[in-house]
Design a protein around this motif. Structure first.
Motif, PDB file in Angstrom:
ATOM      1  N   ARG A  63       0.827  -1.201   0.000  1.00 36.65           N
ATOM      2  CA  ARG A  63       0.000   0.000   0.000  1.00 36.65           C
ATOM      3  C   ARG A  63       0.867   1.259   0.000  1.00 36.65           C
ATOM      4  O   ARG A  63       0.578   2.228  -0.719  1.00 36.65           O
ATOM      5  CB  ARG A  63      -0.911  -0.015   1.238  1.00 36.65           C
ATOM      6  CG  ARG A  63      -1.860   1.119   1.235  1.00 36.65           C
ATOM      7  CD  ARG A  63      -2.783   1.145   2.420  1.00 36.65           C
ATOM      8  NE  ARG A  63      -3.793   2.162   2.207  1.00 36.65           N
ATOM      9  CZ  ARG A  63      -4.514   2.723   3.146  1.00 36.65           C
ATOM     10  NH1 ARG A  63      -4.369   2.328   4.397  1.00 36.65           N
ATOM     11  NH2 ARG A  63      -5.399   3.645   2.854  1.00 36.65           N
ATOM     12  N   ARG A  67       0.836   4.274  -2.735  1.00 35.23           N
ATOM     13  CA  ARG A  67       0.729   5.680  -2.322  1.00 35.23           C
ATOM     14  C   ARG A  67       1.851   6.505  -2.906  1.00 35.23           C
ATOM     15  O   ARG A  67       1.643   7.613  -3.378  1.00 35.23           O
ATOM     16  CB  ARG A  67       0.859   5.770  -0.805  1.00 35.23           C
ATOM     17  CG  ARG A  67      -0.431   5.594  -0.122  1.00 35.23           C
ATOM     18  CD  ARG A  67      -0.280   6.094   1.303  1.00 35.23           C
ATOM     19  NE  ARG A  67      -1.542   5.904   1.962  1.00 35.23           N
ATOM     20  CZ  ARG A  67      -1.686   5.639   3.232  1.00 35.23           C
ATOM     21  NH1 ARG A  67      -0.616   5.548   4.006  1.00 35.23           N
ATOM     22  NH2 ARG A  67      -2.872   5.485   3.751  1.00 35.23           N
ATOM     23  N   HIS A  68       3.046   5.921  -2.815  1.00 31.58           N
ATOM     24  CA  HIS A  68       4.226   6.622  -3.303  1.00 31.58           C
ATOM     25  C   HIS A  68       4.056   6.956  -4.796  1.00 31.58           C
ATOM     26  O   HIS A  68       4.518   8.002  -5.258  1.00 31.58           O
ATOM     27  CB  HIS A  68       5.453   5.739  -3.075  1.00 31.58           C
ATOM     28  CG  HIS A  68       6.735   6.387  -3.480  1.00 31.58           C
ATOM     29  ND1 HIS A  68       7.311   7.389  -2.728  1.00 31.58           N
ATOM     30  CD2 HIS A  68       7.532   6.211  -4.563  1.00 31.58           C
ATOM     31  CE1 HIS A  68       8.405   7.782  -3.330  1.00 31.58           C
ATOM     32  NE2 HIS A  68       8.570   7.099  -4.448  1.00 31.58           N
ATOM     33  N   GLU A  70       1.297   7.549  -6.108  1.00 34.47           N
ATOM     34  CA  GLU A  70       0.094   8.380  -6.173  1.00 34.47           C
ATOM     35  C   GLU A  70      -1.072   7.718  -6.870  1.00 34.47           C
ATOM     36  O   GLU A  70      -1.821   8.348  -7.621  1.00 34.47           O
ATOM     37  CB  GLU A  70       0.412   9.734  -6.820  1.00 34.47           C
ATOM     38  CG  GLU A  70       1.449  10.516  -6.026  1.00 34.47           C
ATOM     39  CD  GLU A  70       1.663  11.902  -6.593  1.00 34.47           C
ATOM     40  OE1 GLU A  70       0.917  12.804  -6.195  1.00 34.47           O
ATOM     41  OE2 GLU A  70       2.549  12.054  -7.459  1.00 34.47           O
ATOM     42  N   GLU A  73      -5.916   4.683  -4.008  1.00 33.59           N
ATOM     43  CA  GLU A  73      -5.879   3.413  -3.274  1.00 33.59           C
ATOM     44  C   GLU A  73      -6.697   3.501  -1.999  1.00 33.59           C
ATOM     45  O   GLU A  73      -6.742   4.555  -1.364  1.00 33.59           O
ATOM     46  CB  GLU A  73      -4.436   3.004  -2.988  1.00 33.59           C
ATOM     47  CG  GLU A  73      -3.564   4.035  -2.261  1.00 33.59           C
ATOM     48  CD  GLU A  73      -3.773   4.050  -0.768  1.00 33.59           C
ATOM     49  OE1 GLU A  73      -4.198   3.018  -0.223  1.00 33.59           O
ATOM     50  OE2 GLU A  73      -3.534   5.102  -0.142  1.00 33.59           O
ATOM     51  N   ALA A  99     -10.442   9.011  -0.306  1.00 37.29           N
ATOM     52  CA  ALA A  99      -9.307   8.920  -1.236  1.00 37.29           C
ATOM     53  C   ALA A  99      -9.519   9.793  -2.471  1.00 37.29           C
ATOM     54  O   ALA A  99      -8.568  10.335  -3.030  1.00 37.29           O
ATOM     55  CB  ALA A  99      -9.082   7.470  -1.638  1.00 37.29           C
TER      56      ALA A  99
END
Ligand SMILES: Nc1ncnc2c1ncn2[C@@H]1O[C@H](COP(=O)(O)OP(=O)(O)OP(=O)(O)O)[C@@H](O)[C@H]1O
Ligand SMILES: [Mg+2]
Length: 392
Positions: A63, A67-68, A70, A73, A99
């Protein structure tokens, strides 16, 4: 050693000081991120394994990667039962609303983003999850039928279409996925299938007990080909050694080879047990390198801790009748039992034990790895039961 500096992290979902042996899964997910950027299709992933092997921490790691990059999620921890199934839907909708909020700004003014927000608003309305406004009117022709299979398909389609314009994806992480009800499980599989056909970057990444793959296959037979299935289990010897050594090394301490040997054996190379025994080692050791004498003491401390926490927290949830069932299973050790041999041992017919078996599955103490078979969800449970029996 200084208790405040103890680097080990026994617990549920606690990020370990060193995440050993999960390179394969991390690389596979990295590849999915890379392929999505190039607008190639990939596959969702299913992580299956017993309690305490590190599914949650791995899911969280993946996860973090999403996120990193972008991606859009969300993460859902599935809850069982009728109340759980309502809750799971609402949580999904709410998390999606949260989100999606970052796509409400003027940087995302394109039509696909507007549609994404309108469809999500409609989806949330139909699940009764209001509260977070995305600043658009619901498009009731999308994701608004009240039938989760259709609505989820519309939703994932419109969200993934928008994300594709950014060369990013949309991923739903689901922990304890075996606890989803059949309807939502099927709907997710259908949505994943649909996204693949439409070449849309929507993925389900789920973690659950070892019966999760068969639950998915029962929901939709094509689920078998839809996901990258990964078994999350014990660590290899080298990885287990790293899990003990690296955290201690960072704190300037080391293990003697004999001490490591003792702890490798007693932990069975199970991630949770490694953290528990590593932590006990830290408490037992007087100086570094840690000796085999310290390791023997640490084994006792660790085992005592497991016997007063990890195992009884499960055993205590069982009724007397259910405990008889578990005790009959314990004779077969870790590999599981056939329902019929359990029945024979208890001097009754398999059908009579159906409700007990179902209750134990419902409580998450056992699962059915195959038709007519049952196994403990927790490594070392059979040995614990035998130890207790012996103590009685
Ligand atoms: N790869 C690993 N190396 C070392 N320790 C690990 C690893 N993965 C997890 N752990 C440790 O194992 C413990 C259990 O991890 P986690 O809660 O993720 O397991 P789980 O499979 O999700 O269990 P459950 O099925 O009970 O939810 C934690 O203390 C964690 O720090
Ligand atoms: Mg977990």
């Amino acid at each position: 050693m200084e208790p405040a500096l103890n680097p080990y992290s026994p617990g549920s979902g606690l990020q370990p000081p060193f995440l050993a042996g999960r390179e394969g899964e991390i690389e596979a997910f990295d590849l999915l991120l890379a392929r999505t950027k190039l607008q190639y299709q990939g596959r969702g992933m299913i992580l299956g394994g017993l309690r305490g092997v590190g599914k949650t921490v791995l899911l969280n790691k993946l996860r973090g990667m999403a996120r990193h990059h972008e991606w859009l999620e969300v993460k859902l921890e599935a809850r069982p039962g009728a109340a759980g199934s309502i809750d799971n839907r609402k949580t999904l909708a709410r998390e999606l609303q949260v989100a999606a909020r970052r796509f409400t700004t003027s940087s995302y003014a394109g039509e696909k983003f507007k549609q994404m927000l309108r469809t999500l608003t409609s989806f949330s309305l139909s699940l009764g999850a209001q509260g977070i406004s995305l600043g658009v009117e619901a498009d009731l022709t999308r994701a608004g039928t009240g039938q989760i299979e259709i609505d989820l398909r519309d939703l994932t389609e419109d969200l993934a279409r928008a994300m594709r314009t950014l060369r990013r994806g949309f991923v739903i992480f689901i922990d304890e996925m075996q606890d989803l009800d059949n309807e939502l499980l099927s709907a997710l599989v259908t949505a994943q299938h649909h996204a693949g056909q439409e070449e849309l970057p929507f993925y389900v990444v789920g973690a659950g007990l070892p019966n999760l793959p068969s639950r998915l296959a029962e929901a939709r037979s094509y689920a078998e080909r839809l996901f990258d299935y990964r078994v999350i289990g014990t660590l290899e010897a080298k990885e287990a050694i790293d899990s003990f050594q690296i955290p201690a090394g960072r704190a300037g301490q080391e293990y003697s080879p004999e001490a490591l040997e003792v702890l490798l054996n007693v932990s069975g190379r199970y991630p949770y047990f490694i953290q528990e025994f590593g932590s006990a080692m830290w408490e037992a050791a007087q100086e570094s390198p840690f000796t085999d004498v310290d390791a023997e003491i640490a084994s006792k401390i660790g085992l005592q801790r497991l016997d007063s926490g990890f195992f009884p927290s499960r055993w205590d949830r069982a009724t007397p009748r259910e405990r008889q069932y578990l005790t009959a299973m314990a004779q077969d050790g870790e590999d599981g039992s056939s329902s019929s041999s359990v029945a024979t041992r208890l001097g009754t017919a398999v059908q009579n034990l159906g409700p007990t078996r179902a209750q134990l599955i419902g409580k998450g103490l056992i699962f059915s790895p195959d038709h007519g078979r049952v196994a403990f969800t927790v490594p070392g449970m059979s040995a614990y039961i035998e130890r207790q029996h012996f103590a009685d």
